[in-house]
Design a protein around this motif. Structure first.
Motif, PDB file in Angstrom:
ATOM      1  N   GLN A   1      32.848  25.867  40.081  1.00 37.63           N
ATOM      2  CA  GLN A   1      33.440  24.972  41.079  1.00 37.63           C
ATOM      3  C   GLN A   1      34.870  25.377  41.436  1.00 37.63           C
ATOM      4  N   ILE A   2      35.210  26.643  41.236  1.00 38.99           N
ATOM      5  CA  ILE A   2      36.509  27.170  41.641  1.00 38.99           C
ATOM      6  C   ILE A   2      36.267  28.538  42.274  1.00 38.99           C
ATOM      7  N   PRO A   3      37.060  28.932  43.277  1.00 40.58           N
ATOM      8  CA  PRO A   3      36.848  30.223  43.943  1.00 40.58           C
ATOM      9  C   PRO A   3      37.270  31.388  43.052  1.00 40.58           C
ATOM     10  N   ALA A   4      36.418  32.393  42.959  1.00 38.15           N
ATOM     11  CA  ALA A   4      36.722  33.559  42.120  1.00 38.15           C
ATOM     12  C   ALA A   4      37.983  34.268  42.595  1.00 38.15           C
ATOM     13  N   SER A   5      38.228  34.282  43.901  1.00 34.91           N
ATOM     14  CA  SER A   5      39.395  34.996  44.433  1.00 34.91           C
ATOM     15  C   SER A   5      40.709  34.390  43.955  1.00 34.91           C
ATOM     16  N   GLU A   6      40.695  33.076  43.646  1.00 36.80           N
ATOM     17  CA  GLU A   6      41.940  32.405  43.261  1.00 36.80           C
ATOM     18  C   GLU A   6      42.304  32.640  41.799  1.00 36.80           C
ATOM     19  N   VAL A   7      41.324  32.983  40.976  1.00 36.39           N
ATOM     20  CA  VAL A   7      41.593  33.123  39.546  1.00 36.39           C
ATOM     21  C   VAL A   7      42.575  34.259  39.279  1.00 36.39           C
ATOM     22  N   LEU A   8      42.557  35.291  40.109  1.00 37.99           N
ATOM     23  CA  LEU A   8      43.429  36.444  39.893  1.00 37.99           C
ATOM     24  C   LEU A   8      44.891  36.140  40.161  1.00 37.99           C
ATOM     25  N   THR A   9      45.173  35.145  41.006  1.00 36.79           N
ATOM     26  CA  THR A   9      46.550  34.907  41.435  1.00 36.79           C
ATOM     27  C   THR A   9      47.090  33.536  41.053  1.00 36.79           C
TER      28      THR A   9
ATOM     29  N   GLN B   1      39.177  39.246  33.716  1.00 38.13           N
ATOM     30  CA  GLN B   1      38.421  40.487  33.867  1.00 38.13           C
ATOM     31  C   GLN B   1      37.010  40.248  34.392  1.00 38.13           C
ATOM     32  N   SER B   2      36.594  38.976  34.467  1.00 39.37           N
ATOM     33  CA  SER B   2      35.248  38.676  34.960  1.00 39.37           C
ATOM     34  C   SER B   2      35.160  38.704  36.476  1.00 39.37           C
ATOM     35  N   VAL B   3      36.292  38.735  37.167  1.00 40.03           N
ATOM     36  CA  VAL B   3      36.284  38.717  38.628  1.00 40.03           C
ATOM     37  C   VAL B   3      36.024  40.124  39.166  1.00 40.03           C
ATOM     38  N   LYS B   4      34.981  40.265  39.972  1.00 40.68           N
ATOM     39  CA  LYS B   4      34.600  41.547  40.563  1.00 40.68           C
ATOM     40  C   LYS B   4      34.432  41.380  42.071  1.00 40.68           C
ATOM     41  N   LEU B   5      34.200  42.520  42.737  1.00 30.25           N
ATOM     42  CA  LEU B   5      33.888  42.530  44.164  1.00 30.25           C
ATOM     43  C   LEU B   5      32.429  42.930  44.341  1.00 30.25           C
ATOM     44  N   HIS B   6      31.699  42.167  45.159  1.00 32.74           N
ATOM     45  CA  HIS B   6      30.257  42.379  45.318  1.00 32.74           C
ATOM     46  C   HIS B   6      29.905  42.511  46.796  1.00 32.74           C
TER      47      HIS B   6
ATOM     48  N   GLY C   1      33.619  45.747  62.380  1.00 34.85           N
ATOM     49  CA  GLY C   1      32.499  46.485  61.805  1.00 34.85           C
ATOM     50  C   GLY C   1      32.534  46.579  60.296  1.00 34.85           C
ATOM     51  N   ILE C   2      33.129  45.583  59.646  1.00 39.25           N
ATOM     52  CA  ILE C   2      33.300  45.600  58.192  1.00 39.25           C
ATOM     53  C   ILE C   2      32.267  44.681  57.532  1.00 39.25           C
ATOM     54  N   VAL C   3      31.632  45.166  56.488  1.00 37.28           N
ATOM     55  CA  VAL C   3      30.802  44.307  55.642  1.00 37.28           C
ATOM     56  C   VAL C   3      31.703  43.754  54.548  1.00 37.28           C
ATOM     57  N   LEU C   4      31.924  42.453  54.594  1.00 40.13           N
ATOM     58  CA  LEU C   4      32.910  41.794  53.740  1.00 40.13           C
ATOM     59  C   LEU C   4      32.416  41.722  52.295  1.00 40.13           C
ATOM     60  N   LEU C   5      33.240  42.183  51.361  1.00 42.40           N
ATOM     61  CA  LEU C   5      32.924  42.054  49.943  1.00 42.40           C
ATOM     62  C   LEU C   5      33.270  40.645  49.461  1.00 42.40           C
ATOM     63  N   GLN C   6      32.451  40.126  48.549  1.00 44.93           N
ATOM     64  CA  GLN C   6      32.671  38.792  47.998  1.00 44.93           C
ATOM     65  C   GLN C   6      33.308  38.891  46.616  1.00 44.93           C
ATOM     66  N   TYR C   7      34.272  38.009  46.366  1.00 53.34           N
ATOM     67  CA  TYR C   7      34.780  37.863  45.004  1.00 53.34           C
ATOM     68  C   TYR C   7      33.750  37.083  44.197  1.00 53.34           C
ATOM     69  N   VAL C   8      33.352  37.607  43.064  1.00 53.07           N
ATOM     70  CA  VAL C   8      32.370  36.925  42.218  1.00 53.07           C
ATOM     71  C   VAL C   8      32.823  36.943  40.770  1.00 53.07           C
ATOM     72  N   PHE C   9      32.321  35.964  40.017  1.00 46.04           N
ATOM     73  CA  PHE C   9      32.450  35.991  38.572  1.00 46.04           C
ATOM     74  C   PHE C   9      31.255  36.761  38.013  1.00 46.04           C
ATOM     75  N   LEU C  10      31.509  37.745  37.173  1.00 47.13           N
ATOM     76  CA  LEU C  10      30.441  38.477  36.503  1.00 47.13           C
ATOM     77  C   LEU C  10      30.660  38.345  35.001  1.00 47.13           C
ATOM     78  N   MET C  11      29.747  37.602  34.336  1.00 44.63           N
ATOM     79  CA  MET C  11      29.890  37.352  32.912  1.00 44.63           C
ATOM     80  C   MET C  11      28.523  37.492  32.235  1.00 44.63           C
ATOM     81  N   LYS C  12      28.562  37.731  30.932  1.00 44.79           N
ATOM     82  CA  LYS C  12      27.338  37.744  30.129  1.00 44.79           C
ATOM     83  C   LYS C  12      27.389  36.587  29.157  1.00 44.79           C
TER      84      LYS C  12
END
Length: 785
Positions: A719-727, A526-531, A686-697
């Motif tokens: 040291q791991i890509p946020a996009s890969e954690v979902l899959t 659940q920490s993976v978001k789009l930024h 013409g797309i501004v690409l969203l980044q996969y990020v970890f968002l944690m407190k």
């Protein structure tokens, strides 16, 4: 040759070009036309540093001013150079050169500047060629051009005559320097402050992907020669920059930067230290070096004390020239060097415990020298360079810290510790001396005279120190409480207590050492978001049912169900089984009038659902979902992914993007090897690409206070890509294991590991108030976590 230097005058430059090429001017450039047999000529007014795109492709930007067409209201155009062609250009081009770009592509510019509405694109893959007429040639008559092997004449600017926004050549004496260290990305950085006979000081921040290309400075007082150094004028209101660099002028590397370094000692051989095999050095250059040596002798002192092991007086910071006889990894943020200089330390010194199999070096020699060697621990940014050291190298350590350690368990036992702390403050670091350097030659000669027999049979006076069995307490030093994180920059900052940070209301940066009491969310996926990097908005990653619904609603709004005819695609329509006559159109993007292999090709999918895209993305290079409108294909709603590649889906920002029709991909398809990567496709559409990020407190606690700190990071921290954690189950397990190590369940605060990290405070506004928040940056998990 893709890049050719043409030593002729501008008047006869056109006669040197292939006769098959036709010239085009800014006014005649039009999108959609073929310029494979055309060329544009202009003068270099601005050029960027060589950079690397997200897919690893070298990139170089030039701004060209049209040479002859002065009647046009727009006289400049951006020229984007890719691949090996970019690397070659960056080494040759200077401001004022005349450049001919032949066999270029033309694309719509998205820069928003006042230059031409299109930009030129050149690459090896497209068959482009760049002809460079150096500015030195442009001031000569054709009859005056000399052979290429004659050394060029360089002019050198005194430091008191420097001007901002210029590229210069200069000489100077080193007053302060930081040995090359790894900075962000893959580049190395070195900071050098130089002075000359005008008593003017200039601080230079030098970057290069090759460490050996940076100046090989060994001590203050060395003489350096810099070619093609760019001078920037710092704004006085930027107080941090002025404090950092000590003045208004700053030097940085520009394209083609080159450096020579000379020993600053009077009477030493005038032999340049450089990794380059080709450089000019005349009798006039030799005289300049010798004049600077005389000035250094009476005007510049070496502020950093050098010492031998036998005469150190702790506590102190000093320079040590020594030989490496062994090395070993201790943990992810520290590294061990066993060194000697032929003299014996007068005090007992610590011996860091490492497994025998982990220690590199001649075991017999290490045992023989056990009473003459000292163990030095290097931290953080010095670790990577230490790994590359060869046993037997002669090195010089700068700002090496030696201090006395008193054991709490045995108050009567004390011994010396040697640390090269993290960061580059006070010139902290180390460098490898060349075998021919005077100090290296003298040290080796001295080491050969040392009687090893008497030392080998003497009783060892050094206690064995095992870093793994020291109990953690409130007063032990950092090497006894190894951190589970590594600092990747700014190591010059001192540690600040959380209680001090809590009571400060001014946004600033801090270095903290604390423990992770707890974290949120507990369910890590659940920490993976789009930024969005432009508007900084955050959004949840949609799940598959939600994406399927978006695709259904968007596809249902198609106004033209007929199969579109697309010039750069081959299209087919197929019906789905048992789904009520749903039609799916597949548009295969062609290259050179031929369809590519599936694993290298892009397809546009019209009417496809999630399960079909997931299946096709495993076989093809990438999938772009589209829908038909009158006369064209367009993207779906940006709430759904606009590009599917492998197991990753890429989203665009609905607020910042300005979507274009799919026909804008035609110029990429026309390239020899189309780079079907998310960044290139997003720019084209013409797309501004969203980044996969970890968002944690993180709730941090250092014993003085507790602080809520946010982590928003793509992949640097874990040291791991946020996009890969979902899959990926593997990456999910890795992340769970990391968090269990950072914050193990069932442990009290004293039993938790230490985190060393950088945080910055900032204000966030809402409708009623401003809130001070904190965020982690430039910190990564240690390798062995």
């Amino acid at each position: 040759m893709p890049v050719q230097v043409v030593q002729v005058s501008p008047r006869v430059l056109k006669d040197s070009l292939p006769k098959s090429l036709r010239e085009v001017g800014l006014q005649s450039l039009q999108l959609g036309r073929d310029y494979a047999e055309a060329y544009f000529q202009g003068t270099v007014v601005i050029f960027s540093q060589l950079t690397t795109l997200g897919n690893g492709t070298p990139f170089f930007k030039i701004v060209l001013q049209e040479s002859e067409n002065s009647s046009s209201t727009t006289t400049t155009i951006n020229t984007l150079v890719f691949g090996k062609l970019a690397e070659d250009c960056a080494e040759l081009i200077q401001q004022g050169d005349i450049v001919v770009v032949a066999g270029f592509g033309l694309a719509e510019s998205v820069s928003g500047d006042s230059r031409h509405c299109c930009h030129l694109e050149a690459s090896d893959e497209a068959g482009s060629t760049l002809y460079i007429c150096p500015r030195s040639s442009s001031s000569q008559k054709a009859s005056e051009i000399v052979a290429m092997h004659v050394a060029p004449k360089y002019s050198y600017t005194p430091l008191n005559e420097l001007k901002g926004d210029t590229v210069v050549n200069l000489y100077g004496a080193v007053k302060f320097f930081k040995p090359p260290y790894v900075c962000k990305g893959t580049d190395y950085c070195s900071v050098v402050t130089i002075v000359d006979q005008s008593n003017t000081k200039l601080t230079c921040t030098l970057f290069h992907a090759d460490r050996d290309t940076l100046p090989q400075i060994y001590r203050n007082g060395d003489i350096v020669r810099f070619h093609r150094l760019k001078i920037l004028m710092l704004q006085m209101e930027k107080k941090l920059a002025v404090r950092e660099f000590g003045g208004q002028m700053q030097g940085i590397t520009s394209a083609g930067f080159a450096a020579l370094t000379f020993d600053g000692t009077i009477g030493a051989p005038v032999i340049p230290r450089t990794s380059s095999k080709v450089f000019t050095f005349t009798d006039e250059d030799k005289k300049t070096v010798e004049d600077l040596r005389v000035w250094v002798e009476s005007n510049l002192s070496n502020s950093a004390p050098a010492a031998k092991l036998f005469d150190i007086q702790p506590p102190m910071f000093f320079q040590l020239t020594c030989q490496v006889v062994g090395k070993a990894k201790v943990d992810g943020s520290s590294y061990l060097l066993k060194v000697w200089d032929g003299t014996k330390c007068p005090f007992p010194s610590w011996k860091v415990f490492v497994q025998e199999d982990d220690l590199e070096g001649d075991g017999n020699l290490i045992h023989q020298l056990r009473n003459l060697t000292v163990d030095i621990l290097l931290y953080d940014n010095h670790v990577q360079l230490a790994k590359s050291l060869k046993v037997g190298s002669i090195i010089r350590l700068y700002s090496l810290h030696v201090k006395i350690y008193n054991s709490e368990e045995k108050p009567d036992v004390s011994y010396l510790q040697f640390h090269l702390h993290g960061g580059t403050g006070y010139g902290r670091g180390f460098t490898v001396l060349s075998e021919s350097h005077t100090d290296a030659v003298e040290l080796k000669a001295f080491l050969d005279t040392v009687d090893l027999t008497s030392n080998e049979h003497s009783e060892p006076s050094f206690p064995e120190f095992d870093t793994t069995y020291i109990p953690l307490g409130s007063r032990v030093d950092r090497f006894q409480q190894l951190s589970v994180t590594v600092l990747t920059d700014h190591q010059h900052l001192d540690v600040t207590a959380l209680s001090t940070i809590i009571n400060s209301r001014h946004p600033q940066q801090y270095r903290v050492r604390a423990k992770l009491r707890r974290f949120e969310p507990v369910k890590l996926h659940q920490s993976v978001k789009l930024h969005c990097p432009q508007c900084n908005c955050l959004q949840e990653v949609p799940d598959w049912p939600e994406v399927d619904l978006i695709i259904q609603e968007t596809s249902a709004s198609c106004s033209d169900p007929k199969l579109q005819s697309i010039s750069f695609c081959e299209s087919v329509v197929w019906d789905t089984e048992n789904q009520g006559q749903r039609h799916v159109a597949t548009h295969f993007v062609k290259h050179a009038e031929q369809t590519q292999k599936p694993e290298n090709s892009l397809i546009l999918l019209e009417g496809g659902m999630v399960k079909e895209m997931l299946k096709l993305s495993k076989r093809f290079k990438g999938i772009i979902p589209v829908r038909s409108t009158e006369g064209s294909l367009v993207l779906l709603d940006l709430s759904a992914p606009f590009f599917w590649q492998g197991n990753t889906q890429y989203y665009g920002c609905k607020h910042c993007s300005k979507p274009k029709t799919v026909s804008n991909l035609s110029f990429i398809a026309a390239l020899k090897n189309p780079p079907w990567d998310p960044t290139t496709i997003a720019q084209a559409l013409g797309i501004v690409l969203l980044q996969y990020v970890f968002l944690m407190k993180f709730i941090l606690d250092d014993g003085t206070g507790s602080l809520d700190v946010y982590l928003m990071d793509c992949q640097n921290f874990f040291q791991i890509p946020a996009s890969e954690v979902l899959t990926s189950n593997i990456f999910q397990e890795i992340m769970e294991r990391i968090m269990q190590k950072l914050c193990p369940m069932g442990k009290n605060l004293d039993q938790l590991p230490w985190l060393e990290c950088f945080i910055k405070s900032y204000y966030v506004k809402d409708e009623t108030e401003e809130k001070l928040c904190y965020r982690i940056f430039d910190t990564a998990i240690a390798e062995d976590v």
